[in-house]
Design a protein around this motif. Structure first.
Motif, mmCIF file in Angstrom:
data_model
loop_
_atom_site.group_PDB
_atom_site.id
_atom_site.type_symbol
_atom_site.label_atom_id
_atom_site.label_comp_id
_atom_site.label_asym_id
_atom_site.label_seq_id
_atom_site.Cartn_x
_atom_site.Cartn_y
_atom_site.Cartn_z
ATOM 1 N N PHE B 23 -3.370 -10.771 -0.233
ATOM 2 C CA PHE B 23 -3.873 -10.045 -1.459
ATOM 3 C C PHE B 23 -4.648 -8.430 -0.898
ATOM 4 N N TRP B 24 -5.558 -8.708 0.173
ATOM 5 C CA TRP B 24 -6.355 -7.530 0.633
ATOM 6 C C TRP B 24 -5.303 -6.586 1.455
ATOM 7 N N HIS B 25 -4.474 -7.167 2.100
ATOM 8 C CA HIS B 25 -3.302 -6.163 2.699
ATOM 9 C C HIS B 25 -2.540 -5.394 1.617
ATOM 10 N N ARG B 26 -2.174 -6.063 0.482
ATOM 11 C CA ARG B 26 -1.475 -5.425 -0.798
ATOM 12 C C ARG B 26 -2.371 -4.203 -1.195
ATOM 13 N N LEU B 27 -3.810 -4.803 -1.515
ATOM 14 C CA LEU B 27 -4.793 -3.751 -2.263
ATOM 15 C C LEU B 27 -5.113 -2.702 -1.293
ATOM 16 N N SER B 28 -5.068 -2.623 -0.105
ATOM 17 C CA SER B 28 -5.244 -1.766 0.798
ATOM 18 C C SER B 28 -4.182 -0.752 1.038
ATOM 19 N N SER B 29 -2.801 -1.200 0.835
ATOM 20 C CA SER B 29 -1.622 -0.321 0.884
ATOM 21 C C SER B 29 -1.555 0.352 -0.535
ATOM 22 N N LEU B 30 -2.038 -0.348 -1.631
ATOM 23 C CA LEU B 30 -2.032 0.287 -2.885
ATOM 24 C C LEU B 30 -3.046 1.497 -2.853
ATOM 25 N N MET B 64 -0.719 -11.715 -2.272
ATOM 26 C CA MET B 64 0.060 -10.569 -2.429
ATOM 27 C C MET B 64 0.748 -10.219 -3.666
ATOM 28 N N GLU B 65 1.533 -11.195 -4.410
ATOM 29 C CA GLU B 65 1.863 -11.010 -5.609
ATOM 30 C C GLU B 65 1.084 -11.086 -6.615
ATOM 31 N N SER B 66 -0.236 -11.241 -6.557
ATOM 32 C CA SER B 66 -1.109 -11.070 -7.606
ATOM 33 C C SER B 66 -1.415 -9.529 -7.890
#
Lengths: 283, 341
Positions: B23-30, B64-66
């Motif tokens: 989740f945090w990885h995707r938030l960072s890339s977002l 991540m899919e959240s």
């Protein structure tokens, strides 16, 4: 990551790129799984133990030889309630690993042997090879949140709000957290319940499934992968169990190295054959 | 009933959150690739499932899919995760701030009220009956410190507060409340409900038992048609809680729905729980709750302008609202380069 591990990964990556995925079954001869056998075995696990499900993981890490929605298997929130030290004693006393061939264990090796009934670990968690997935902390301090951060003392918290009619603590219909931990085996240490996400990926190089562990502490904060190693028997930590990049998920995770998996499976299959059982990948 | 006496206030075990590293990885890339300094609220999806173990509760998981993908191409995956029995989707809202100061300055009380109001409106509009997952709506506030790779966050599960609180008449393992024939029928019906991809992630439902001990699970919207033609009617929900003496958090807003939509004063509820992925009547609970309304306040309940008070900010073990996780080890490029050398 040590240099030799890096070189090996680069080598393995290259071999994976240039070799075609295994399509012909060598399950009985070598104990390895083809891609379709992995999917078959996975489907079977999902239907028999519905706490497992297929997931697709990170899109950029998707493997083309696996269906997009069946990249790897995962079961979340597997609890561990007991301490490693006590399990270790029982474990030795019970003669260590035994072969289980009932269907739920998928013909893998149950490492806990006979004291299984005393264990609180889920036994729908198919343990593999020689890993003691005892999943317990043997060091008190290890369980505190080493992921850094922690709470900063200077942060004004909910309790400081004056107009506090939305405070969960003041609500008579909220079960207060002290009750939540009363279910622990002993009351002396409420910190013991770690939970794990266990995932199974397909390792194309070794042509075997590979097991990964992601740990959470008792307040469901991520555990540093190094701390997961403390839950694994010290005989295996950093040898059979290493910390590497997960093939489908971000970050570093503890994993049981697959290099001996084929050989161990072969041993199991030989035992099955000697008992007159025809081994199949979905059993 | 060990610690809950008949006639005492019905107490619910709070929901817990578990935020996955992905989740945090995707938030960072977002944040880096798409959002920039835009801090408008983002719709996210949390996942939960019924409790599957007698000793540990399930949580609301953020993966991540959240989050929406930063590349916009991955809408197909969210479609496939629908119907996954281990991932019942719950809608939530992420408020990600740009500075630690603004994160700390968030008025959590009014945020909670705002979300509670959405739930209340969904109850009154009937949306909560068609798509019951909105009853468990949640809020996440965060500050992603991408210089230090620290993530500060806090989660709330807004619960509408009944005033006065519901009282408990009876709470027992389902296996004791049902006859053995009924228990078997309910178990089979629940397994069927959970195995069908059309209903597996439908967390609130109706359980009916007819005079021949046959059981059916039905959708909430069948309530009107359903209430007269069965012997026993229970309001079932996927209970993430493992405790034998308390139902889990999702029942709170469900009771608010049952009371304000159907005006029931006495409710039989069914806390659905599993063991290793299968319905377990020994772990599942059946209870009866009484909802009382003081004279003169009945009008308020029908008035959807009058939103009940709400509670729900999650506390950690130090009884604090804020949490922080450092992912420098797996995200900081300099550290990664050093460890790789």
């Amino acid at each position: 990551m040590v240099l030799s591990q890096r070189i090996h990964e680069a080598f393995k990556g290259t071999v994976e790129r240039i070799t075609a995925p295994r399509t012909v079954s060598a399950f009985k001869e070598k104990g390895v799984l083809s891609v379709s056998e992995f999917i078959l075995a996975g489907d079977n696990l999902v239907s028999k133990c519905p706490t497992w499900s297929w997931e697709s993981g990170e899109p950029s890490k998707r493997k083309s030889y696996l269906p997009a929605e069946k990249q790897f298997l995962i079961t979340r929130n597997v609890p561990c309630l007991r301490r490693a030290a006590s399990i270790e004693e029982e474990y030795e006393g019970a003669g260590g690993e035994v072969l289980v061939d009932n269907e739920d264990n998928d013909g893998w090796l149950a490492t806990h042997g006979k004291p299984k009934d005393k264990l609180d670990d889920d036994d729908n968690l198919p343990s593999m090879e020689a890993l003691e997935i005892s999943m317990n902390s043997n060091v008190h301090q290890s369980i505190s949140n080493h992921f850094g951060g922690e709470e900063e003392e200077d942060i004004p918290d909910m309790a400081e709000y004056e107009e506090s009619n939305s405070l969960i603590e003041a609500d008579p219909a909220t079960l207060q957290p002290t009750y939540l931990v009363a279910h622990e085996p002993d009351d002396d240490n409420i910190l013991r319940t770690r939970t794990y996400d266990v995932s199974i990926t397909y390792d194309k190089y070794y042509q075997t499934p590979r097991v990964w562990l992601t740990g959470y502490d008792e307040s469901r904060m991520l555990l540093q992968p190094e701390l997961v190693l403390e839950d694994v028997s010290q005989d295996h930590a950093r040898k059979t169990v290493t910390i590497e990049d997960h093939p489908h998920l971000p970050g570093k995770h503890a994993s049981i190295h697959p290099c001996r998996h084929g050989a161990v499976m072969k041993k199991i299959i030989d035992v099955l054959v000697s008992r007159g059982v025809e081994p199949e990948v979905d059993k | 009933m060990a610690n809950q006496q008949a006639g005492s206030i019905l107490q619910f075990a709070p929901f817990q959150s578990a935020v996955d590293e992905g989740f945090w990885h995707r938030l960072s890339s977002l944040k880096l690739n798409k959002l920039g300094i835009d801090d408008s609220p983002i719709p996210i999806t949390g996942f939960y499932a019924p409790c599957t173990h007698s000793q540990v509760s399930n949580h609301l998981t953020l993966l991540m899919e959240s989050l929406p993908s930063d590349s916009d191409e991955e809408s197909s995956v969210t479609a496939t995760s629908h119907g996954n029995r281990n991932r019942c989707s719950v809608p939530g809202t992420l408020y990600n701030t740009n500075t630690l100061e603004s994160f700390r300055a968030i008025d959590r009380e009014s945020l909670l009220k705002e979300e509670a109001k959405k739930i209340w409106e969904d109850i009154h509009s009937g949306k909560a009956i068609d798509d019951s997952a909105v009853l468990s709506r949640f809020v996440l506030i965060s500050f992603a410190d991408l210089k230090k790779w620290n993530f500060h966050y806090s989660v709330a599960f807004p619960a509408l507060v009944l005033n006065p609180p519901a009282t408990l008449v009876d709470l027992r393992p389902a296996s004791q409340w049902f006859s053995s024939q009924e228990a078997e029928a309910v178990r089979a019906a629940c397994n069927e409900w959970r195995n069908s991809s059309a209903t597996a992630d439908e967390p609130f439902f109706l359980v009916s038992i007819d005079s021949n001990s046959n059981s059916t699970i039905r959708h909430l919207k069948d309530w009107e048609a359903f209430q007269n033609d069965c012997q026993k009617l229970l309001f079932g929900f996927y209970d993430p809680c493992h405790l034998q003496n308390n139902p889990g958090w999702p029942l709170r807003n469900f009771l608010a729905l049952i009371f304000s939509r159907w005006n029931l004063k006495s409710v039989h509820f069914f806390c659905y729980r599993e063991n290793r992925g299968f319905a377990d009547m020994g772990l599942s609970l059946v209870g009866e709750a009484l909802i009382t309304v003081p004279q003169g306040r009945a009008a308020e309940i029908g008035d959807h302008q009058c939103v009940p008070n709400a509670v729900g900010w999650e506390l950690n073990k130090q009884r604090k609202v804020y949490r922080c996780i450092s992912l420098a080890k797996s995200m900081d490029p300099t550290r990664l380069a050093i460890s790789a050398a």
